[in-house]
Enzyme design. Sequence first.
Site, PDB file in Angstrom:
ATOM      1  CG  ASP A  27      30.891  49.530  38.796  1.00 24.86           C
ATOM      2  OD1 ASP A  27      30.882  50.754  38.851  1.00 24.86           O
ATOM      3  OD2 ASP A  27      29.859  48.841  38.610  1.00 24.86           O
ATOM      4  CE1 TYR A 208      24.477  49.521  30.324  1.00 28.40           C
ATOM      5  CE2 TYR A 208      24.689  51.540  29.034  1.00 28.40           C
ATOM      6  CZ  TYR A 208      25.172  50.671  30.007  1.00 28.40           C
ATOM      7  OH  TYR A 208      26.357  50.944  30.649  1.00 28.40           O
ATOM      8  CD  GLN A 269      39.089  44.548  31.103  1.00 30.34           C
ATOM      9  OE1 GLN A 269      40.148  44.263  31.645  1.00 30.34           O
ATOM     10  NE2 GLN A 269      38.266  45.447  31.596  1.00 30.34           N
ATOM     11  CD  GLU A 287      33.918  55.678  33.655  1.00 26.99           C
ATOM     12  OE1 GLU A 287      32.891  55.967  34.292  1.00 26.99           O
ATOM     13  OE2 GLU A 287      35.073  55.846  34.110  1.00 26.99           O
TER      14      GLU A 287
HETATM   15  O1  TRH Z   1      28.987  46.844  31.685  1.00 27.39           O
HETATM   16  P1  TRH Z   1      28.741  48.281  31.550  1.00 27.39           P
HETATM   17  O2  TRH Z   1      27.379  48.660  31.232  1.00 27.39           O
HETATM   18  O3  TRH Z   1      29.209  48.995  32.863  1.00 27.39           O
HETATM   19  C1  TRH Z   1      28.565  50.129  33.380  1.00 27.39           C
HETATM   20  C2  TRH Z   1      29.263  51.398  33.065  1.00 27.39           C
HETATM   21  O4  TRH Z   1      30.597  51.378  33.471  1.00 27.39           O
HETATM   22  C3  TRH Z   1      28.537  52.526  33.744  1.00 27.39           C
HETATM   23  O5  TRH Z   1      29.157  53.744  33.474  1.00 27.39           O
HETATM   24  C4  TRH Z   1      28.522  52.290  35.211  1.00 27.39           C
HETATM   25  O6  TRH Z   1      27.900  53.324  35.892  1.00 27.39           O
HETATM   26  C5  TRH Z   1      27.815  50.983  35.427  1.00 27.39           C
HETATM   27  O7  TRH Z   1      28.521  49.943  34.753  1.00 27.39           O
HETATM   28  C6  TRH Z   1      27.733  50.682  36.879  1.00 27.39           C
HETATM   29  O8  TRH Z   1      29.679  48.861  30.375  1.00 27.39           O
HETATM   30  P2  TRH Z   1      31.252  49.158  30.332  1.00 27.39           P
HETATM   31  O9  TRH Z   1      31.602  50.295  31.198  1.00 27.39           O
HETATM   32  O10 TRH Z   1      31.612  49.259  28.929  1.00 27.39           O
HETATM   33  O11 TRH Z   1      31.937  47.854  30.911  1.00 27.39           O
HETATM   34  C7  TRH Z   1      31.952  46.634  30.253  1.00 27.39           C
HETATM   35  C8  TRH Z   1      33.195  45.851  30.590  1.00 27.39           C
HETATM   36  O12 TRH Z   1      33.046  44.508  30.163  1.00 27.39           O
HETATM   37  C9  TRH Z   1      34.442  46.385  29.893  1.00 27.39           C
HETATM   38  O13 TRH Z   1      35.553  46.303  30.768  1.00 27.39           O
HETATM   39  C10 TRH Z   1      34.647  45.427  28.742  1.00 27.39           C
HETATM   40  C11 TRH Z   1      34.153  44.147  29.344  1.00 27.39           C
HETATM   41  N1  TRH Z   1      33.703  43.117  28.382  1.00 27.39           N
HETATM   42  C12 TRH Z   1      34.386  41.920  28.331  1.00 27.39           C
HETATM   43  O14 TRH Z   1      35.389  41.735  29.060  1.00 27.39           O
HETATM   44  N2  TRH Z   1      33.932  40.963  27.473  1.00 27.39           N
HETATM   45  C13 TRH Z   1      32.873  41.139  26.650  1.00 27.39           C
HETATM   46  O15 TRH Z   1      32.528  40.213  25.889  1.00 27.39           O
HETATM   47  C14 TRH Z   1      32.189  42.403  26.702  1.00 27.39           C
HETATM   48  C15 TRH Z   1      31.019  42.656  25.801  1.00 27.39           C
HETATM   49  C16 TRH Z   1      32.623  43.367  27.585  1.00 27.39           C
END
Ligand code: TRH
Length: 398
Positions: A27, A208, A269, A287
């Site tokens: 999010d 996950y 990020q 996402e």
């Molecule tokens: O963290 P998520 O599982 O987020 C989820 C999904 O968005 C899902 O669709 C939603 O419904 C739920 O949240 C509520 O996976 P996602 O979407 O890939 O987001 C991870 C974020 O973390 C992404 O912006 C990349 C960031 N990230 C970092 O900044 N550093 C890291 O080391 C890693 C592994 C990720």
Amino acid sequence: MHSTEINTNPAAKTLALFCKVVDNFGDIGICWRMARQLQQEHDIAVTLWVDDLRSFQRICPLVDADVEVQEIAGVTVRHWRDQQGSFTATDIADIVIEFFACNIPPGYIEAMAKCQPRPVWLNLEGLTAEEWVEGCHTLPSPHPSLPLTKHFFFPGFNNKTGGLLRETSLDSERTAFQSDAAAMEAFLRQLGLTEAEIHATRISLFCYPHAPVTDLLKVWQSADTPVTCLVPEGVAAEAIQTFLGQAAKAGASVSRGALTVRVLPFIPQADYDKLLWACDINFVRGEDSFVRAQWANKPFIWHIYPQDENLHHVKLNAFLKTTTSVTASLVALSHAWNGVSHPPLDWPDIWLAFQADLPEIARLSGNWQEKMHENGDMTSNLLKFVNSVRAASQKDAV
Ligand code: TRH
């Protein structure tokens, strides 16, 4: 008023983006990317309201989790508390976005209704390749009692939707990084990788907890050539801990057979994007990392966010049907990884078939990216829609 006397609505200059962190980092990850892009590429003054600054801090270490209002990279970040109460019309932005139907404060909505002209109010929805989205994208939803209309805005994979988040300079930055071996190695060394780990097949693993990680680790352990699996701290913790034979803490690294598993710290990020660019294969989830993997131009496997009654399987299949960067082996691996196909599964077979198709998948990924570029980027599409709503409401007011 005569139409020539009308002060044409100036372009929207301010935007409030409301983000509730429901789960994990997606999010805030999406909202943060979008907020920066709006500010940097479109010169919009953005206020990002976030209810969970600690999650935000994980992906952006510049965030001070104890501060109510702060400015980061040109974006005003405000801590959004439940009790957030009274607002006046002057507090209201030209564009108001609620991410994922997050119910913005009632006081804010009341003040929106007092603005003239009214702000453009959007509900930015989650990403899916399902066809129904095309019929719902940009649909209006009038407020039951106030003179306000909210519109739905859906990201998506074709021009009947809002497209995908992508910054203008992303391609050139990625290409420059991927064609600079020294920069890539320096980046990986900084993450703690040894020479041997750098020169193996590099796989990033973000999924996950229910992913069948142990099955894949076994396959990689018996591979013919060295494999380095890079996993952020806290991801698949149980399976990783079992493989390592020790706590899965950042910096831990253990080799068994052909496989080295290295636990990475959770990185900012922008560095996570680089990690995707620097790996040969990426396992991503949710996402945001899913979209970023598409821009990395490398083969990726998606672990989709689980939903009740296996609704996520429908979404997964919708994407696999939509994307042009897919082979039968990638579908088989995606189904096994997401529990669509059931055990017993022949994991070595599934992996070897996928591995054999990697050059073809990489070629197809490039075509897919080009196809996605034709839809424009989501932020620009959203602003175009905002302008059309503003123009229409001005016409109505004449
Ligand atoms: O963290 P998520 O599982 O987020 C989820 C999904 O968005 C899902 O669709 C939603 O419904 C739920 O949240 C509520 O996976 P996602 O979407 O890939 O987001 C991870 C974020 O973390 C992404 O912006 C990349 C960031 N990230 C970092 O900044 N550093 C890291 O080391 C890693 C592994 C990720």
